[in-house]
Every structure is written in C-alpha cells, then in structure tokens.
Design an enzyme around this catalytic site. Sequence first.
Site, PDB file in Angstrom:
ATOM      1  N   THR A  22       1.120   0.929 -22.117  1.00 46.94           N
ATOM      2  CA  THR A  22       0.028   1.887 -21.902  1.00 46.94           C
ATOM      3  C   THR A  22       0.458   3.306 -22.232  1.00 46.94           C
ATOM      4  O   THR A  22      -0.358   4.134 -22.636  1.00 46.94           O
ATOM      5  CB  THR A  22      -0.443   1.793 -20.434  1.00 46.94           C
ATOM      6  OG1 THR A  22      -0.996   0.501 -20.237  1.00 46.94           O
ATOM      7  CG2 THR A  22      -1.498   2.824 -20.093  1.00 46.94           C
ATOM      8  N   SER A  68       3.226  -5.170 -22.808  1.00 42.60           N
ATOM      9  CA  SER A  68       4.421  -5.823 -22.256  1.00 42.60           C
ATOM     10  C   SER A  68       4.136  -7.161 -21.590  1.00 42.60           C
ATOM     11  O   SER A  68       5.069  -7.906 -21.282  1.00 42.60           O
ATOM     12  CB  SER A  68       5.160  -4.893 -21.296  1.00 42.60           C
ATOM     13  OG  SER A  68       4.548  -4.861 -20.029  1.00 42.60           O
ATOM     14  N   THR A 101       4.020  -1.199 -18.168  1.00 45.23           N
ATOM     15  CA  THR A 101       4.369  -1.350 -16.742  1.00 45.23           C
ATOM     16  C   THR A 101       4.422  -2.817 -16.298  1.00 45.23           C
ATOM     17  O   THR A 101       5.087  -3.148 -15.328  1.00 45.23           O
ATOM     18  CB  THR A 101       3.339  -0.624 -15.840  1.00 45.23           C
ATOM     19  OG1 THR A 101       2.044  -1.214 -16.047  1.00 45.23           O
ATOM     20  CG2 THR A 101       3.301   0.860 -16.106  1.00 45.23           C
ATOM     21  N   ASP A 102       3.690  -3.688 -17.033  1.00 44.40           N
ATOM     22  CA  ASP A 102       3.449  -5.027 -16.474  1.00 44.40           C
ATOM     23  C   ASP A 102       4.691  -5.902 -16.353  1.00 44.40           C
ATOM     24  O   ASP A 102       4.778  -6.718 -15.433  1.00 44.40           O
ATOM     25  CB  ASP A 102       2.354  -5.733 -17.278  1.00 44.40           C
ATOM     26  CG  ASP A 102       0.973  -5.179 -16.934  1.00 44.40           C
ATOM     27  OD1 ASP A 102       0.845  -4.512 -15.887  1.00 44.40           O
ATOM     28  OD2 ASP A 102       0.019  -5.388 -17.712  1.00 44.40           O
TER      29      ASP A 102
HETATM   30  C1  SIN Z   1       1.676  -3.127 -20.637  1.00 50.83           C
HETATM   31  O1  SIN Z   1       2.356  -3.541 -19.692  1.00 50.83           O
HETATM   32  O2  SIN Z   1       2.100  -3.063 -21.805  1.00 50.83           O
HETATM   33  C2  SIN Z   1       0.247  -2.747 -20.416  1.00 50.83           C
HETATM   34  C3  SIN Z   1      -0.001  -2.203 -19.077  1.00 50.83           C
HETATM   35  C4  SIN Z   1       0.752  -0.939 -18.779  1.00 50.83           C
HETATM   36  O3  SIN Z   1       1.619  -0.466 -19.490  1.00 50.83           O
HETATM   37  O4  SIN Z   1       0.406  -0.359 -17.702  1.00 50.83           O
END
Ligand code: SIN
Length: 327
Positions: A22, A68, A101-102
């Site tokens: 993100t 991710s 973040t995931d």
């Molecule tokens: C990801 O994990 O690539 C998408 C979600 C995020 O980064 O919050």
Amino acid sequence: MNQNSKGLAVLGVTVVLATGGTIAGRSDCADDHVGYVAGQLAVADLMAAVPGLTGLPMEGDQVAQIDSKDMSLPVWQTLVRRLVHHLARPEVGSVVITHGTDTLEETAYLLHVLLQPNKPVVLTCAMRPVTALMADGPQNLSDAVAMARHPGASGVLVVCAGEVHTGLDVNKVHSYRLDAFDAGDAGALGAMEAGQLRLFRAFPVSAAPSLAGAQRLEKFLSTVALPRVVLLTSHADADGDMVRALLALPAERPLRGIVVAGTGNGSVNQTLEAALVEAQAGGVRVVRTTRCARGTVLPRPGHPLPEISGLSPVKARLALALELLAG
Ligand code: SIN
C-alpha cells in the site's frame, strides 16, 4: 560493521529495497482506502515524496512490485539475495525495506531468522495509498530512514505509525487503523518522535556468523519449494477431516508439518487432536501454538503434541518450514 572511535555504527549509504504494498499503492479517488491497487509507485518516486531524504546518501533498488498477500518464495529469495548483497557493501550502513502490511511480520521474522544482521534492516509500510488525503507512507518512510541511520542500531526492525518493533515480536493487529502493528507482551522497542528515536530497550543482538547459519541461508536460497507446512486452527465443533485430506496430498510435495493454532494455552479440540496425533505417528511434524493475540503456550507435561512458544501461528508455520528445510 564500520564503527567510529566510540564504537557506534558509521551511517554510510542507506539503501531502500522496494517490494510494493500500500505504501506504493494508488487509487483514482482520494477517499478510497480499500479499493486501491497496491504496488504501483516505483522506489525513486517513493523516495522523492519525502523531502527530508534529499541530500542523504541514499540508493533505491526495486526488488518486486506486489501486494504482499501474494508474497512467495521466489520474491523472498530475491529480497534476501539483494539484502545480502547490499549488507556486504562496506559503504552501506543500513537498509530500509518498503513492504505491504499484510505479510510484513512474516518477512520480518524470516529476515531475522536467516540474517540476524548487525547493520539495521528496517521494514516500513503504509495503511493508506499514496493517493489518500492522509497518506501515511511518506512519514513512515521518513521515520524508517531516521531509524536506520540511528547510530548503533542493529537487527531487523519495523517502523510504522511512529512505533518501532523488532522483527521477532511484531504482528499486524488491526485491519484498518494507521497504527496497525504491535509487539504483544514484548512491547515496542522504541518510538520515532520528530525524526528522533526514543529507545525503550536494547536493539536485538546479532548472532555471530556460523557455519550452520550460512548453510541454512544457502538452503533457503537454493530450494525450489519450502517443505509443505499447513496452518490449522482449533475451534468449537472442529473435526479431523481436514487433517486426513492433507495426509492424502500427492507425493510430489507431501505434507511435512502442521501448525495448529490452539485455543487458550494451545489446547486442541479432542477430535482434531486425535487426527493430529495420527498424523504425527505417520511422520508429520505437528506443533501447537495459540490463536490468542497475546501470551505464549506454556508447556503442559504429557501433552501428545509439542508446543512452539512465543510465536504467532504464521511465524510458527515459517519457523517449522525453515527447521524442516535445514533437515
Ligand atoms: C499489502 O500488504 O501489500 C497490501 C496491504 C497493505 O500494504 O496495507
């Protein structure tokens, strides 16, 4: 590690390895916090969005451009190779990794186990895309670089929403809020405040280079697949059917391990437990952890299934896969 006369790390070049997420996400609409596409902006643009980075000795390296949730062994291998390359350069003092973040906690844990670097490796991320009214990526990247360039910093660290966590302890705990991470009972390592680190406890200690560590890294980089380890959760009204279905998987990539996220102190529904004990008797490594967000699994003498303490279910899955890979 380069050191000055006081034994503190020399700052050197900070390399930003970008993997997507993100923090590099875009949407057509500024109030869209969920329908955006992750992994769109290139590393040079991410760095250009943080005015404070101008003038610092920095380099960017685009390793991947993914959401991710789709993190895979080949991307991890590329990331680890690039990281090993940059960390070995004497002029490089630190590395920042931009990541979704995931699955950030899985990558952070993997890097902690495989590398235990004495130079700082700081993962950062964002919960809002670049196009949002209040994009959090630029501030997080700014904080991550300040963290990475803090004299004496070491180990795998995570910076998000002004908090600093260790790669070993960090978990994503919120699906939407900007401060989406915590470190459970361990607590935060520190806080980034106006570009300065306030440290609450000592940095992770790096492991001395060892033959076993080098061999584990080599095996990880050369394998075409991690040993198949599946994560199951114990819950009310559970049964053993899924375990039996897993045992029937084709022999090309057989089931090698099961992590069961148990209830409370790692207890497992009796029907599921009976099937897991059967799997264990058939040569599958089975370990218990807890589905609770906090706490660990305390050993219970006589339990037929061993526990793995102090790791979340997803980290326990990775730990078991790496252990099986090491052989
Ligand atoms: C990801 O994990 O690539 C998408 C979600 C995020 O980064 O919050």
